[in-house]
Motif scaffolding. Structure first.
Motif, PDB file in Angstrom:
ATOM      1  N   PRO A  89      -1.931  -7.623  -9.995  1.00 18.06           N
ATOM      2  CA  PRO A  89      -1.716  -7.141  -8.629  1.00 18.06           C
ATOM      3  C   PRO A  89      -2.271  -5.743  -8.425  1.00 18.06           C
ATOM      4  O   PRO A  89      -2.474  -4.981  -9.370  1.00 18.06           O
ATOM      5  CB  PRO A  89      -0.189  -7.161  -8.480  1.00 18.06           C
ATOM      6  N   ARG A  90      -2.486  -5.397  -7.150  1.00 20.89           N
ATOM      7  CA  ARG A  90      -3.077  -4.104  -6.789  1.00 20.89           C
ATOM      8  C   ARG A  90      -2.126  -3.320  -5.905  1.00 20.89           C
ATOM      9  O   ARG A  90      -1.392  -3.902  -5.102  1.00 20.89           O
ATOM     10  CB  ARG A  90      -4.411  -4.330  -6.073  1.00 20.89           C
ATOM     11  N   TYR A  91      -2.172  -1.981  -6.048  1.00 19.73           N
ATOM     12  CA  TYR A  91      -1.262  -1.101  -5.314  1.00 19.73           C
ATOM     13  C   TYR A  91      -2.043   0.140  -4.866  1.00 19.73           C
ATOM     14  O   TYR A  91      -2.636   0.824  -5.691  1.00 19.73           O
ATOM     15  CB  TYR A  91      -0.087  -0.670  -6.191  1.00 19.73           C
ATOM     16  N   PHE A  92      -1.987   0.438  -3.553  1.00 15.77           N
ATOM     17  CA  PHE A  92      -2.700   1.588  -3.014  1.00 15.77           C
ATOM     18  C   PHE A  92      -1.799   2.350  -2.035  1.00 15.77           C
ATOM     19  O   PHE A  92      -0.901   1.773  -1.422  1.00 15.77           O
ATOM     20  CB  PHE A  92      -3.958   1.160  -2.256  1.00 15.77           C
ATOM     21  N   MET A  93      -2.062   3.661  -1.907  1.00 15.67           N
ATOM     22  CA  MET A  93      -1.521   4.412  -0.783  1.00 15.67           C
ATOM     23  C   MET A  93      -2.668   4.715   0.172  1.00 15.67           C
ATOM     24  O   MET A  93      -3.806   4.913  -0.239  1.00 15.67           O
ATOM     25  CB  MET A  93      -0.835   5.711  -1.212  1.00 15.67           C
ATOM     26  N   LEU A  94      -2.338   4.704   1.462  1.00 17.04           N
ATOM     27  CA  LEU A  94      -3.309   4.969   2.517  1.00 17.04           C
ATOM     28  C   LEU A  94      -2.686   5.938   3.507  1.00 17.04           C
ATOM     29  O   LEU A  94      -1.504   5.822   3.832  1.00 17.04           O
ATOM     30  CB  LEU A  94      -3.684   3.660   3.227  1.00 17.04           C
ATOM     31  N   GLU A 130     -12.392  -2.493  -1.016  1.00 15.00           N
ATOM     32  CA  GLU A 130     -11.897  -3.213  -2.172  1.00 15.00           C
ATOM     33  C   GLU A 130     -12.278  -4.686  -2.074  1.00 15.00           C
ATOM     34  O   GLU A 130     -12.345  -5.237  -0.975  1.00 15.00           O
ATOM     35  CB  GLU A 130     -10.373  -3.101  -2.290  1.00 15.00           C
ATOM     36  N   PRO A 131     -12.520  -5.356  -3.228  1.00 13.75           N
ATOM     37  CA  PRO A 131     -12.773  -6.799  -3.191  1.00 13.75           C
ATOM     38  C   PRO A 131     -11.564  -7.531  -2.607  1.00 13.75           C
ATOM     39  O   PRO A 131     -10.415  -7.186  -2.887  1.00 13.75           O
ATOM     40  CB  PRO A 131     -12.963  -7.164  -4.668  1.00 13.75           C
ATOM     41  N   ALA A 132     -11.833  -8.544  -1.790  1.00 13.27           N
ATOM     42  CA  ALA A 132     -10.775  -9.364  -1.190  1.00 13.27           C
ATOM     43  C   ALA A 132      -9.694  -8.499  -0.562  1.00 13.27           C
ATOM     44  O   ALA A 132      -8.502  -8.754  -0.722  1.00 13.27           O
ATOM     45  CB  ALA A 132     -10.182 -10.310  -2.235  1.00 13.27           C
ATOM     46  N   ALA A 133     -10.109  -7.490   0.185  1.00 14.44           N
ATOM     47  CA  ALA A 133      -9.142  -6.588   0.817  1.00 14.44           C
ATOM     48  C   ALA A 133      -8.228  -7.336   1.783  1.00 14.44           C
ATOM     49  O   ALA A 133      -7.090  -6.912   2.012  1.00 14.44           O
ATOM     50  CB  ALA A 133      -9.872  -5.465   1.547  1.00 14.44           C
ATOM     51  N   HIS A 134      -8.695  -8.461   2.322  1.00 16.81           N
ATOM     52  CA  HIS A 134      -7.890  -9.216   3.280  1.00 16.81           C
ATOM     53  C   HIS A 134      -6.635  -9.807   2.652  1.00 16.81           C
ATOM     54  O   HIS A 134      -5.723 -10.235   3.357  1.00 16.81           O
ATOM     55  CB  HIS A 134      -8.735 -10.333   3.904  1.00 16.81           C
ATOM     56  N   LYS A 135      -6.560  -9.831   1.317  1.00 16.96           N
ATOM     57  CA  LYS A 135      -5.380 -10.362   0.635  1.00 16.96           C
ATOM     58  C   LYS A 135      -4.287  -9.307   0.487  1.00 16.96           C
ATOM     59  O   LYS A 135      -3.176  -9.617   0.075  1.00 16.96           O
ATOM     60  CB  LYS A 135      -5.773 -10.900  -0.732  1.00 16.96           C
ATOM     61  N   LEU A 136      -4.597  -8.044   0.806  1.00 19.08           N
ATOM     62  CA  LEU A 136      -3.603  -6.975   0.731  1.00 19.08           C
ATOM     63  C   LEU A 136      -2.769  -6.948   2.005  1.00 19.08           C
ATOM     64  O   LEU A 136      -3.244  -7.317   3.071  1.00 19.08           O
ATOM     65  CB  LEU A 136      -4.292  -5.621   0.542  1.00 19.08           C
TER      66      LEU A 136
END
Length: 233
Positions: A60-65, A89-95
């Protein structure tokens, strides 16, 4: 994972279109053209599409924006730009956003594809604190901090809000920490005391503090990821 499914996720296209691109000799694996859409990808495979590398996800991926005004936190909106615009990011639509902000609210948004992790932020059962900088229309009235600490009865609600901490910075600028996520809660709390929120900026979720400029994003640290669901310091 099948090659056509991987390509579909990476490019945000249908499996049928992904298969067509594969048959068109646009996909290579470890430098060799592959035309079999059912090819089984392994983690060590290096995939390129039309000469551009496509990274495979490892967990899984975790980001702050830091969200500017004018963007919505949904992943697809026909009328407004979404926060995905900022995520290269790759496949950003899945976030998805773990705790959304209104279109006119700025500040910290946490983006992830880990549903259980985001649930620990948004579920009322976990009491994850959120801290906001609030600009008010008129100076704060006397006694409002005590009202917030005791709980505010919001219009249309059956139960008062949970105790909230209010820190006065100037007569019209305050810092508010709440542990709920009711609909437009911050704005409704101040409206209940006869005031109006002019600007709202989220600076902290749990133990994760915003430290980047508007429109920027970064991966969360291991410590930040692990902090979600823990009691506040």
């Amino acid at each position: 994972m099948r090659l056509d499914k991987f390509l579909s996720q990476q490019l945000g296209i249908s499996r049928a279109i992904a298969s067509r691109e594969i048959r068109a000799r646009l996909v290579t694996i470890d430098g060799e053209i592959v035309r079999d859409a059912s090819f089984k990808l392994l983690p060590e495979h290096e995939v390129e599409y039309d000469g551009n590398p496509l990274a495979q996800q490892n967990g899984p991926r975790y980001f702050m924006l830091n969200k500017p005004q004018g963007y919505v936190c949904s992943t697809d909106d026909p009328d407004h730009p979404t926060v995905l615009y900022f995520l290269d990011e790759p496949a950003a639509h899945k976030l998805h956003a773990a705790g959304r902000l209104d279109i006119d609210t700025t500040g910290l948004v946490l983006m992830t594809d880990d549903g259980q992790w985001s649930h620990r932020i948004t579920s009322p059962r976990h009491h994850c604190e959120k801290t906001y900088l609030v600009t008010l229309d008129v100076p704060l009235a006397d006694g409002v901090a005590a009202q917030f600490a005791a709980g505010i009865m919001l219009n249309g609600e059956k139960e008062p809000t949970k105790p909230a901490q209010l820190e006065v910075i100037t007569p019209t600028d305050v810092r508010l920490t709440i542990s709920e996520g009711r609909y437009h809660q911050v704005k409704r709390m101040f409206a209940a005391t006869g005031n109006h929120v002019v600007a709202l900026h989220r600076e902290r979720i749990g133990q994760i503090a915003l430290d980047i400029e508007p429109g920027e994003y970064r991966p969360l640290t291991d410590e930040e990821i692990a902090s979600v669901g823990l009691p506040p310091r």
